[in-house]
Write a protein that holds these residues in place. Structure first.
Motif, short mmCIF file in Angstrom:
data_model
loop_
_atom_site.label_atom_id
_atom_site.label_comp_id
_atom_site.label_asym_id
_atom_site.label_seq_id
_atom_site.Cartn_x
_atom_site.Cartn_y
_atom_site.Cartn_z
N TYR A 101 0.84 -1.18 0.00
CA TYR A 101 0.00 0.00 0.00
C TYR A 101 0.88 1.24 0.00
O TYR A 101 1.94 1.25 0.65
CB TYR A 101 -0.85 0.05 1.27
N THR A 102 0.44 2.31 -0.68
CA THR A 102 1.14 3.58 -0.56
C THR A 102 0.12 4.71 -0.45
O THR A 102 -0.97 4.64 -1.01
CB THR A 102 2.05 3.88 -1.78
N ASP A 103 0.50 5.75 0.29
CA ASP A 103 -0.32 6.95 0.41
C ASP A 103 0.58 8.09 0.84
O ASP A 103 1.69 7.86 1.32
CB ASP A 103 -1.47 6.76 1.41
N ASN A 104 0.08 9.33 0.67
CA ASN A 104 0.88 10.49 1.09
C ASN A 104 0.22 11.23 2.25
O ASN A 104 0.66 12.33 2.59
CB ASN A 104 1.08 11.45 -0.09
N ASP A 105 -0.82 10.65 2.87
CA ASP A 105 -1.44 11.27 4.04
C ASP A 105 -0.75 10.72 5.28
O ASP A 105 -0.77 9.52 5.52
CB ASP A 105 -2.94 10.94 4.08
N PRO A 106 -0.11 11.58 6.10
CA PRO A 106 0.63 11.07 7.25
C PRO A 106 -0.24 10.29 8.22
O PRO A 106 0.26 9.40 8.91
CB PRO A 106 1.20 12.34 7.91
N ILE A 107 -1.55 10.55 8.25
CA ILE A 107 -2.38 9.80 9.21
C ILE A 107 -2.61 8.36 8.74
O ILE A 107 -2.85 7.47 9.55
CB ILE A 107 -3.71 10.51 9.49
N VAL A 108 -2.50 8.11 7.43
CA VAL A 108 -2.60 6.73 6.95
C VAL A 108 -1.43 5.93 7.50
O VAL A 108 -1.58 4.77 7.90
CB VAL A 108 -2.66 6.69 5.41
N LEU A 109 -0.25 6.55 7.53
CA LEU A 109 0.93 5.88 8.10
C LEU A 109 0.67 5.49 9.56
O LEU A 109 1.02 4.38 9.99
CB LEU A 109 2.14 6.81 8.00
N VAL A 110 0.04 6.39 10.31
CA VAL A 110 -0.25 6.10 11.72
C VAL A 110 -1.13 4.86 11.86
O VAL A 110 -0.99 4.07 12.79
CB VAL A 110 -0.93 7.33 12.38
N ASP A 133 5.36 11.65 -7.93
CA ASP A 133 6.78 11.36 -8.14
C ASP A 133 6.90 9.84 -8.31
O ASP A 133 7.34 9.13 -7.41
CB ASP A 133 7.62 11.84 -6.95
N PRO A 134 6.47 9.32 -9.47
CA PRO A 134 6.38 7.87 -9.63
C PRO A 134 7.71 7.14 -9.51
O PRO A 134 7.75 6.01 -9.00
CB PRO A 134 5.76 7.69 -11.02
N GLU A 135 8.80 7.78 -9.95
CA GLU A 135 10.11 7.10 -9.85
C GLU A 135 10.50 6.89 -8.38
O GLU A 135 10.97 5.80 -8.01
CB GLU A 135 11.19 7.90 -10.57
N THR A 165 -4.23 16.45 -11.17
CA THR A 165 -4.71 17.37 -12.21
C THR A 165 -3.74 17.41 -13.39
O THR A 165 -2.63 16.87 -13.32
CB THR A 165 -4.89 18.78 -11.64
N ASP A 166 -4.18 18.08 -14.45
CA ASP A 166 -3.33 18.21 -15.63
C ASP A 166 -2.02 18.93 -15.32
O ASP A 166 -1.04 18.77 -16.05
CB ASP A 166 -4.08 18.95 -16.74
N GLU A 167 -2.02 19.70 -14.25
CA GLU A 167 -0.79 20.37 -13.83
C GLU A 167 0.32 19.36 -13.60
O GLU A 167 1.51 19.63 -13.85
CB GLU A 167 -1.06 21.17 -12.55
N HIS A 168 -0.04 18.18 -13.12
CA HIS A 168 0.95 17.12 -12.86
C HIS A 168 1.01 16.10 -14.00
O HIS A 168 1.76 15.13 -13.91
CB HIS A 168 0.63 16.41 -11.55
N ASP A 169 0.19 16.27 -15.03
CA ASP A 169 0.15 15.37 -16.18
C ASP A 169 -0.11 13.93 -15.74
O ASP A 169 0.77 13.06 -15.76
CB ASP A 169 1.45 15.45 -17.00
N ALA A 170 -1.36 13.70 -15.36
CA ALA A 170 -1.76 12.39 -14.84
C ALA A 170 -1.48 11.27 -15.84
O ALA A 170 -1.05 10.17 -15.46
CB ALA A 170 -3.25 12.40 -14.47
N HIS A 171 -1.70 11.54 -17.13
CA HIS A 171 -1.49 10.48 -18.11
C HIS A 171 -0.02 10.08 -18.20
O HIS A 171 0.31 8.90 -18.31
CB HIS A 171 -2.04 10.91 -19.48
N ASP A 172 0.87 11.05 -18.12
CA ASP A 172 2.31 10.74 -18.15
C ASP A 172 2.71 9.94 -16.91
O ASP A 172 3.49 8.99 -17.01
CB ASP A 172 3.12 12.03 -18.22
N ILE A 173 2.16 10.30 -15.76
CA ILE A 173 2.46 9.57 -14.52
C ILE A 173 2.05 8.11 -14.65
O ILE A 173 2.81 7.19 -14.30
CB ILE A 173 1.76 10.23 -13.32
N VAL A 174 0.85 7.88 -15.17
CA VAL A 174 0.37 6.50 -15.30
C VAL A 174 1.24 5.74 -16.30
O VAL A 174 1.55 4.55 -16.08
CB VAL A 174 -1.12 6.48 -15.70
N GLU A 175 1.65 6.39 -17.39
CA GLU A 175 2.52 5.71 -18.35
C GLU A 175 3.85 5.31 -17.70
O GLU A 175 4.40 4.23 -17.98
CB GLU A 175 2.77 6.59 -19.58
#
Length: 269
Positions: A101-110, A133-135, A165-175
């Motif tokens: 599992y991965t997430d960026n919410d610190p409370i999920v880690l807790v 930051d997929p890499e 959002t498109d600001e982060h280029d979701a399609h490129d991240i998924v590729e």
């Protein structure tokens, strides 16, 4: 982390994972989350149903893939643990399954301990990472030591990409994520769409943005692009309640407007 090693849980601001927990009837949410969730519900009253319908798709798709022979699962954007979690569904079918599992919410880690109660025959792990930051995500030690990237991996992006959002280029991240996976791997996506209730979803997006979480609902065509180059498994891209409903499941009583999401599962040739 602060100098004393304490984790800043950012409880004074709403977080999408904790709002989703509230929709599912969970208790790991705080006043800022509940206030933002109330505004989201006011903007789009079906969202409580949408979250539950989406959760059931996750259960069905994981069970389907486990029965088809998948033994490794990577779940990005996990959210607050809500039993049955993905590893519970997978290991009920395949006790030896490995799940990260991965997430960026610190409370999920807790609360990640709840995600680590693996069946003795399998393994589970949790990595704090951000899909934008997929890499770095793919390089996380917990992922590299739990999953074998020479064997098929089932990637789950459930109710995640509409927060990229498109600001982060979701399609490129998924590729970039797809390119790291070997032949035979699968990709499961659930994504809010603009197509069933454009006005309601526009109000919902505005409510989330006001809570500090930009979002972007997409059309069926835009969602289909995430699966590019991979083979969509039957029944293809459908509203979330129509993807392989369980026998006896009351999916006929659910409207597309309530579902609000397109979903699909594809396999890498």
């Amino acid at each position: 982390m602060g100098d004393n090693g304490a984790v800043d849980l950012e409880l004074d601001r709403a977080h999408s994972a904790r709002m989703y927990d509230y929709y599912l009837g969970g208790t790991t949410n705080f006043p800022a989350d509940r206030e933002a969730a109330a505004r989201a519900i006011s903007a789009f009253p079906s969202i409580l149903s949408t979250a539950r319908i989406n959760r059931r798709f996750m259960h069905r798709s994981v069970r389907f893939l486990a029965r088809r022979g998948m033994r490794q699962f990577l779940d990005i954007g996990t959210g607050i643990p809500t039993s049955p979690n993905l590893h519970e569904v997978a290991q009920r079918e395949v006790p030896e399954a490995h799940v990260v599992y991965t997430d960026n919410d610190p409370i999920v880690l807790v609360h990640a301990r709840a995600l680590l109660h693996s069946h003795p025959a399998g393994r589970t792990a949790y990595a704090e990472a951000d899909v934008t930051d997929p890499e770095a995500l793919l390089a996380a030690e917990e992922i590299r030591t739990t999953l074998d990237f020479t064997r098929p991996i089932a990637l789950s992006l459930n109710a995640l990409l509409h927060f990229v959002t498109d600001e982060h280029d979701a399609h490129d991240i998924v590729e970039r994520l797809k390119s790291a996976l070997p032949s035979g791997s699968t990709l499961a996506i659930a994504h809010v769409t603009t197509e069933f209730d454009p006005e309601g979803i526009a109000r919902l997006t505005t409510a989330y943005r006001a809570a500090g979480t930009p979002g972007q609902a997409r059309t069926r065509e835009e969602i289909a692009r995430f699966f590019g180059g991979w083979q969509l498994l039957d029944p293809g891209i459908t509203p979330s309640h129509e993807w392989r409903p369980d026998p006896g499941e009351q999916s006929g009583n659910i409207t597309n407007k309530e579902a609000a999401c397109y979903v699909g599962v594809a396999r890498k040739p």
